[in-house]
Design a protein around this motif. Structure first.
Motif: not given
Length: 454
Positions: A221-225, A431-444
């Motif tokens: 994986x490179x990124x999640x979108x 504006x853009x919000x950088x630096x928030x935290x995430x888990x892979x479970x949010x991208x299913x």
């Protein structure tokens, strides 16, 4: 246009290495140039002979004020154009324009202009990213004929590139803040200038910024979108999820869409290559997003060299909250009075469709900014080898977060007279919000289903 002879030779060498399957990284002595004669990201640190391109000097995080919504002040607001390129004088500047830019003057002789300002080279990224880039220079290698990477960290695998595919990989993997949420808009005007705004809520999370990322087992994986359409009402609630893979030949990109009418999630293999872009009314392909994205496997990529060119840069005026979308979106093209171009050095790479492959673009010409590895201009040619679409990216340095990125991407159709403007946020709540935290479970797919209900 003037090319750099040494870089031309390096491009030939790189293609030769690619053809023979030898995917060598640079030596430690070459990598030592990063931060000395080269910037830490691989650009030439020095300016040009007449100082019309200055030496690189990193922009401080305190270059301007940040308002309550996170929008940045324009550090160059008091500057005026050095000159303006118009249809009447374009011939004298043609050698520093991409063919697509030149064609825009022919298509819109009465309205298209390029205001050229003093150049400022300040783009940089955080120190930990720079350290990873230097490690990449020594350790990262192409795999599977250039379609994948091994021993890659964070961003920019080839800061000292020797082939066209390496330059394009730098664009694909460049640093965009690690994680970002953004509220952006898209307009696809008719030739007469009429349009409807489409609004998106996007989230990008790169793999090494996931809380559950394992650096010992990075995977493919490179990124999640994740993207949700929030307006207009007829489209609101539809959503897209992408798991972007590093090697898309070995393991194709996984994509899912949520359809509000059916209330179901389905796999979406068409979200790739020349599949239609989300809610774009046929004005862009899936791989036009972010100027270019996805697997490079359908094209032969050739490094032409490096050259000086007028490209959009430090485009803070286009991101000003005092202007409205109607101030930006005009018939034929965006409002040139709000644009800013600077003389920069760019890498020129041609992409020619391989025999037996299909894509609506038979050829692409990439012009990639040396300081950021972002594509600044891409010309697109149809199957008759006729110039068809011209993409320009109006970029800024989000200096408070040390993130170079776009404020608007444009894609002009020279044949139909329509275009797309994507990324505007002037009228949005933040504006853009950088630096928030995430888990892979949010991208299913299940998370997409739960978040996509209207």
């Amino acid at each position: 246009m003037k090319k750099t002879k040494g870089l031309l030779q390096a491009g030939v060498l790189g293609l030769s290495l690619l053809a023979t399957g030898v995917m060598a990284a640079v030596s430690e002595s070459e990598a030592a140039k990063l931060g000395t004669s080269l910037t830490p990201m691989g650009a030439e640190k020095a300016g040009n002979a007449d100082n019309s391109i200055p030496a690189w000097s990193p922009m401080p995080k305190t270059a301007g004020a940040v308002d309550a919504k996170g929008f940045l002040a324009n550090p160059y607001a008091s500057e005026k154009p050095l000159f303006v390129i118009t249809a009447s004088n374009v011939e004298q500047y043609k050698n520093k324009l991409a063919p697509g830019q030149y064609a825009m003057f022919k298509r819109y002789p009465d309205s298209y202009r390029i205001p050229v300002y003093t150049s400022h080279r300040g783009a940089t990224v955080p120190d930990n990213v720079l350290a990873a880039i230097k490690r990449n220079a020594i350790q990262t290698r192409l795999t599977d004929g250039g379609n994948g990477l091994e021993n890659f960290e964070t961003a920019i695998p080839f800061p000292i590139p020797t082939s066209g595919v390496e330059v394009v990989w730098n664009h694909i993997t460049r640093y965009r803040g690690g994680t970002v949420r953004r509220l952006i808009t898209q307009a696809t005007p008719q030739p007469n200038g009429s349009y409807q705004i489409v609004k998106f809520n996007d989230e990008f999370v790169f793999r090494d910024r996931m809380k559950d990322y394992d650096p010992k087992n990075p995977g493919n994986i490179l990124f999640y979108f994740k993207q949700q359409v929030t307006a207009p009402a007829r489209l609101a609630g539809s959503a897209l999820l992408v798991h972007e893979t590093l090697n898309q030949v070995k393991e194709p990109r996984s994509a899912w869409v949520y359809n509000t009418g059916q209330r179901r999630v389905r796999k979406a293999p068409e979200v790739a290559y020349d599949g239609p872009g989300t809610a774009s009314d046929g004005t862009r392909t899936s791989d036009n997003l972010d100027m270019y994205n996805g697997a490079p496997d359908r094209y032969d990529l050739k490094l032409i060299g490096k050259q000086e060119m007028y490209i959009p840069a430090n485009s803070h005026k286009l991101d000003d909250t005092s202007i409205k979308y109607a101030d930006v979106v005009k018939a034929g093209h965006i409002n040139p009075d709000l644009t800013r171009y600077e003389l920069r050095r760019v890498w020129h790479v041609t992409a020619t469709l391989k025999s037996g492959q299909r894509h609506i673009y038979a050829r692409r010409d990439f012009f990639i900014d040396e300081d950021t590895w972002q594509a600044a201009v891409i010309d697109h040619y149809d199957g008759r080898n006729q110039l068809w679409r011209v993409a320009e990216a109006h970029a800024v340095n989000y200096y408070d977060k040390q993130v170079p990125w776009y404020v608007i991407e444009t894609l002009y159709d020279l044949q139909s007279g329509r275009y797309m403007a994507l990324g505007m946020k002037n009228e949005e709540a933040r504006a853009y919000e950088f630096g928030f935290e995430a888990n892979t479970s949010e991208f299913t797919a299940n998370a997409l289903r739960q978040g996509g209900v209207r």
